[in-house]
Design a protein around this motif. Structure first.
Motif, PDB file in Angstrom:
ATOM      1  N   ALA A   5     -17.861  -7.242  48.991  1.00 29.73           N
ATOM      2  CA  ALA A   5     -17.877  -8.674  48.706  1.00 29.73           C
ATOM      3  C   ALA A   5     -17.831  -8.924  47.214  1.00 29.73           C
ATOM      4  N   ASP A   6     -17.237 -10.048  46.833  1.00 34.68           N
ATOM      5  CA  ASP A   6     -17.143 -10.500  45.437  1.00 34.68           C
ATOM      6  C   ASP A   6     -16.334  -9.552  44.562  1.00 34.68           C
ATOM      7  N   LEU A   7     -15.353  -8.899  45.151  1.00 32.16           N
ATOM      8  CA  LEU A   7     -14.469  -8.009  44.393  1.00 32.16           C
ATOM      9  C   LEU A   7     -13.398  -8.864  43.724  1.00 32.16           C
ATOM     10  N   SER A   8     -13.318  -8.803  42.385  1.00 32.60           N
ATOM     11  CA  SER A   8     -12.387  -9.671  41.659  1.00 32.60           C
ATOM     12  C   SER A   8     -11.135  -8.946  41.173  1.00 32.60           C
ATOM     13  N   ARG A  64     -11.784   8.933  49.263  1.00 29.89           N
ATOM     14  CA  ARG A  64     -11.245   8.213  48.095  1.00 29.89           C
ATOM     15  C   ARG A  64     -10.285   7.174  48.627  1.00 29.89           C
ATOM     16  N   GLN A  65     -10.455   5.923  48.161  1.00 25.67           N
ATOM     17  CA  GLN A  65      -9.601   4.854  48.661  1.00 25.67           C
ATOM     18  C   GLN A  65      -9.463   3.783  47.587  1.00 25.67           C
ATOM     19  N   GLU A  66      -8.260   3.229  47.474  1.00 20.28           N
ATOM     20  CA  GLU A  66      -8.041   2.067  46.608  1.00 20.28           C
ATOM     21  C   GLU A  66      -8.443   0.829  47.406  1.00 20.28           C
ATOM     22  N   VAL A  67      -9.215  -0.051  46.778  1.00 18.30           N
ATOM     23  CA  VAL A  67      -9.672  -1.268  47.437  1.00 18.30           C
ATOM     24  C   VAL A  67      -9.348  -2.438  46.511  1.00 18.30           C
ATOM     25  N   ALA A  97      -7.687  -8.434  48.126  1.00 20.66           N
ATOM     26  CA  ALA A  97      -6.936  -8.788  49.336  1.00 20.66           C
ATOM     27  C   ALA A  97      -7.222  -7.835  50.493  1.00 20.66           C
ATOM     28  N   ALA A  98      -7.538  -6.600  50.205  1.00 17.42           N
ATOM     29  CA  ALA A  98      -7.857  -5.586  51.222  1.00 17.42           C
ATOM     30  C   ALA A  98      -9.170  -4.940  50.814  1.00 17.42           C
TER      31      ALA A  98
END
Length: 155
Positions: free
Chosen positions: A96-99, A116-119, A122-123
């Motif tokens: 949450a609250d990822l800008s 390992r994951q790109e976040v 939007a996703a």
């Protein structure tokens, strides 16, 4: 080096090893620069190890300034308000609250990188289904090098 680094009062663990191959862990409060302790033991002591679990930073070498950790002015770091839910989780962990986009590293209890994951905003779901049940550390890193650490439980 008291002229450079002031004394830091803290508790430290000591591992006392005996000639029988057994050991005993004691935690002692370091409240003065030089301290003496008396610890009652049964048996012959063959060794004493300070901070056996490496909780205190004890690396040698040059100290480098990390400017990404400096908060200039009243500007709040971009990752400061990021939180993760549900916790405990099952198939996913929502950030949450990822800008801005971040790299998410999941580290298990023994320090292994297990995911390992790109976040991105939007996703913003971290897919935790492949993880075994347990406690994990989540390290989020932005493109500017800013980092945020969180913990979560996978059911």
């Amino acid at each position: 080096m008291p002229n450079v680094t002031p004394f830091f009062e803290t508790e430290l663990d000591y591992k006392i090893t005996f000639d029988t191959g057994t050991s005993q862990m004691v935690r002692l409060r370091q409240s003065k620069l030089i301290s003496a302790f008396s610890v009652p033991v049964v048996g012959t002591v063959t060794g004493i190890e300070l901070d056996p679990d490496q909780w205190v930073l004890n690396a040698t070498g040059p100290i480098m300034r990390n400017t990404a950790l400096v908060n200039i002015g009243n500007e709040e770091p971009a990752l400061a308000s990021v939180s993760a839910f549900p916790n405990p989780c099952r198939d996913y962990l929502e950030l949450a609250d990822l800008s801005e986009p971040v790299e998410a590293l999941v580290i298990d209890g023994v320090g292994r990188q297990v995911l390992r994951q790109e976040v991105s905003p939007a996703a913003s779901q971290l897919h935790t289904r492949p993880l075994a049940s347990g406690l994990y550390h989540l390290l989020l890193t932005s493109s500017t090098g800013e980092q945020k650490r969180l913990r979560f439980v996978r059911e």
